[in-house]
Design an enzyme around this catalytic site. Sequence first.
Site, PDB file in Angstrom:
ATOM      1  N   ASP A  81       0.882  -1.167   0.000  1.00  0.00           N
ATOM      2  CA  ASP A  81       0.000   0.000   0.000  1.00  0.00           C
ATOM      3  C   ASP A  81       0.923   1.221   0.000  1.00  0.00           C
ATOM      4  O   ASP A  81       1.459   1.597   1.038  1.00  0.00           O
ATOM      5  CB  ASP A  81      -0.891   0.002   1.252  1.00  0.00           C
ATOM      6  CG  ASP A  81      -1.718   1.274   1.364  1.00  0.00           C
ATOM      7  OD1 ASP A  81      -1.628   2.135   0.467  1.00  0.00           O
ATOM      8  OD2 ASP A  81      -2.447   1.430   2.363  1.00  0.00           O
ATOM      9  N   TRP A 106       6.717  -3.640   6.773  1.00  0.00           N
ATOM     10  CA  TRP A 106       5.517  -4.461   6.673  1.00  0.00           C
ATOM     11  C   TRP A 106       5.907  -5.700   5.881  1.00  0.00           C
ATOM     12  O   TRP A 106       6.535  -5.612   4.833  1.00  0.00           O
ATOM     13  CB  TRP A 106       4.433  -3.628   5.988  1.00  0.00           C
ATOM     14  CG  TRP A 106       3.339  -4.358   5.284  1.00  0.00           C
ATOM     15  CD1 TRP A 106       3.153  -4.446   3.934  1.00  0.00           C
ATOM     16  CD2 TRP A 106       2.274  -5.077   5.884  1.00  0.00           C
ATOM     17  NE1 TRP A 106       2.035  -5.180   3.670  1.00  0.00           N
ATOM     18  CE2 TRP A 106       1.474  -5.584   4.850  1.00  0.00           C
ATOM     19  CE3 TRP A 106       1.914  -5.347   7.213  1.00  0.00           C
ATOM     20  CZ2 TRP A 106       0.339  -6.336   5.088  1.00  0.00           C
ATOM     21  CZ3 TRP A 106       0.788  -6.097   7.449  1.00  0.00           C
ATOM     22  CH2 TRP A 106       0.009  -6.577   6.385  1.00  0.00           C
ATOM     23  N   ASP A 125       9.176   1.327   3.647  1.00  0.00           N
ATOM     24  CA  ASP A 125       8.861   2.703   3.267  1.00  0.00           C
ATOM     25  C   ASP A 125      10.152   3.503   3.183  1.00  0.00           C
ATOM     26  O   ASP A 125      11.040   3.355   4.028  1.00  0.00           O
ATOM     27  CB  ASP A 125       7.926   3.340   4.314  1.00  0.00           C
ATOM     28  CG  ASP A 125       6.514   2.772   4.235  1.00  0.00           C
ATOM     29  OD1 ASP A 125       6.209   2.072   3.254  1.00  0.00           O
ATOM     30  OD2 ASP A 125       5.723   3.053   5.156  1.00  0.00           O
ATOM     31  N   TRP A 157       5.330   3.926   8.082  1.00  0.00           N
ATOM     32  CA  TRP A 157       6.386   3.344   8.915  1.00  0.00           C
ATOM     33  C   TRP A 157       7.569   4.284   9.089  1.00  0.00           C
ATOM     34  O   TRP A 157       8.494   3.989   9.842  1.00  0.00           O
ATOM     35  CB  TRP A 157       6.830   1.992   8.340  1.00  0.00           C
ATOM     36  CG  TRP A 157       5.752   0.963   8.456  1.00  0.00           C
ATOM     37  CD1 TRP A 157       5.072   0.383   7.435  1.00  0.00           C
ATOM     38  CD2 TRP A 157       5.197   0.414   9.663  1.00  0.00           C
ATOM     39  NE1 TRP A 157       4.137  -0.490   7.933  1.00  0.00           N
ATOM     40  CE2 TRP A 157       4.191  -0.490   9.286  1.00  0.00           C
ATOM     41  CE3 TRP A 157       5.451   0.613  11.027  1.00  0.00           C
ATOM     42  CZ2 TRP A 157       3.433  -1.206  10.216  1.00  0.00           C
ATOM     43  CZ3 TRP A 157       4.699  -0.104  11.951  1.00  0.00           C
ATOM     44  CH2 TRP A 157       3.711  -0.990  11.543  1.00  0.00           C
ATOM     45  N   TYR A 167       6.934  10.411   4.315  1.00  0.00           N
ATOM     46  CA  TYR A 167       6.907   9.177   3.521  1.00  0.00           C
ATOM     47  C   TYR A 167       7.015   9.525   2.036  1.00  0.00           C
ATOM     48  O   TYR A 167       6.287  10.389   1.544  1.00  0.00           O
ATOM     49  CB  TYR A 167       5.603   8.414   3.782  1.00  0.00           C
ATOM     50  CG  TYR A 167       5.326   7.356   2.738  1.00  0.00           C
ATOM     51  CD1 TYR A 167       6.049   6.173   2.714  1.00  0.00           C
ATOM     52  CD2 TYR A 167       4.356   7.555   1.760  1.00  0.00           C
ATOM     53  CE1 TYR A 167       5.821   5.214   1.734  1.00  0.00           C
ATOM     54  CE2 TYR A 167       4.113   6.605   0.783  1.00  0.00           C
ATOM     55  CZ  TYR A 167       4.854   5.440   0.767  1.00  0.00           C
ATOM     56  OH  TYR A 167       4.637   4.502  -0.201  1.00  0.00           O
ATOM     57  N   THR A 170       7.638   3.154  -1.519  1.00  0.00           N
ATOM     58  CA  THR A 170       7.886   1.853  -0.864  1.00  0.00           C
ATOM     59  C   THR A 170       8.660   0.920  -1.798  1.00  0.00           C
ATOM     60  O   THR A 170       8.326   0.818  -2.984  1.00  0.00           O
ATOM     61  CB  THR A 170       6.532   1.193  -0.481  1.00  0.00           C
ATOM     62  OG1 THR A 170       5.784   2.114   0.304  1.00  0.00           O
ATOM     63  CG2 THR A 170       6.741  -0.072   0.334  1.00  0.00           C
TER      64      THR A 170
END
Length: 179
Positions: A81, A106, A125, A157, A167, A170
């Site tokens: 995501d 994650w 991230d 994260w 952020y 990813t």
Amino acid sequence: MKWLDDLTEDSTRAVARRSSRRSVLGRLAAVLVGASTVPLLPVERGAAAEAANSDAGSDTNPAKDPGDPTTCEYWRYCGIDGFLCTCCGGSLTTCPPGTEPAAVTWIGTCHNPGDDKDYILSYNDCCGKSSCGRCLCNRNEGDTPIYQPFLSNDVNWCVGSKADIAYHCTVSRIVGLPK
Ligand code: ABN
């Protein structure tokens, strides 16, 4: 302390009476050989995962790693995501310049249709710049609602990162090979 000296001497003599020099050397060699293989095991698996990250790139091995890593349909993104770093100046596994991977990640499991195996993936991230805004990918396989934050991918994260809370995108790294 004489009692300790006597005890040590007695037990050493007892061992010497029961064993030949050859058997002691044999056992010592077995222990050394066994011990030398133990630390190699996790390192070896880590190295194999590293190799999978580098040589599974679709441009080098299209049969074993099919698909386009700049599109959301690519197999490694089944649990992601976020914005794909492959569209943001980074690569599948490296953050774009000026950003760094968050310490907390994650983890997901995705199926590679190229070899028909499941891989454990870490979605890191990349932090330190504002949102990339390109190639948003929200597939969420294995994701849980946000009230279980450590099982949810809908979390920034970068909050645990020393660089910055901002952020950017990813990356998707293979951390575990199929058994
Ligand atoms: N883990 C990606 C992400 C970042 C910010 C907000 C939601 C999801």
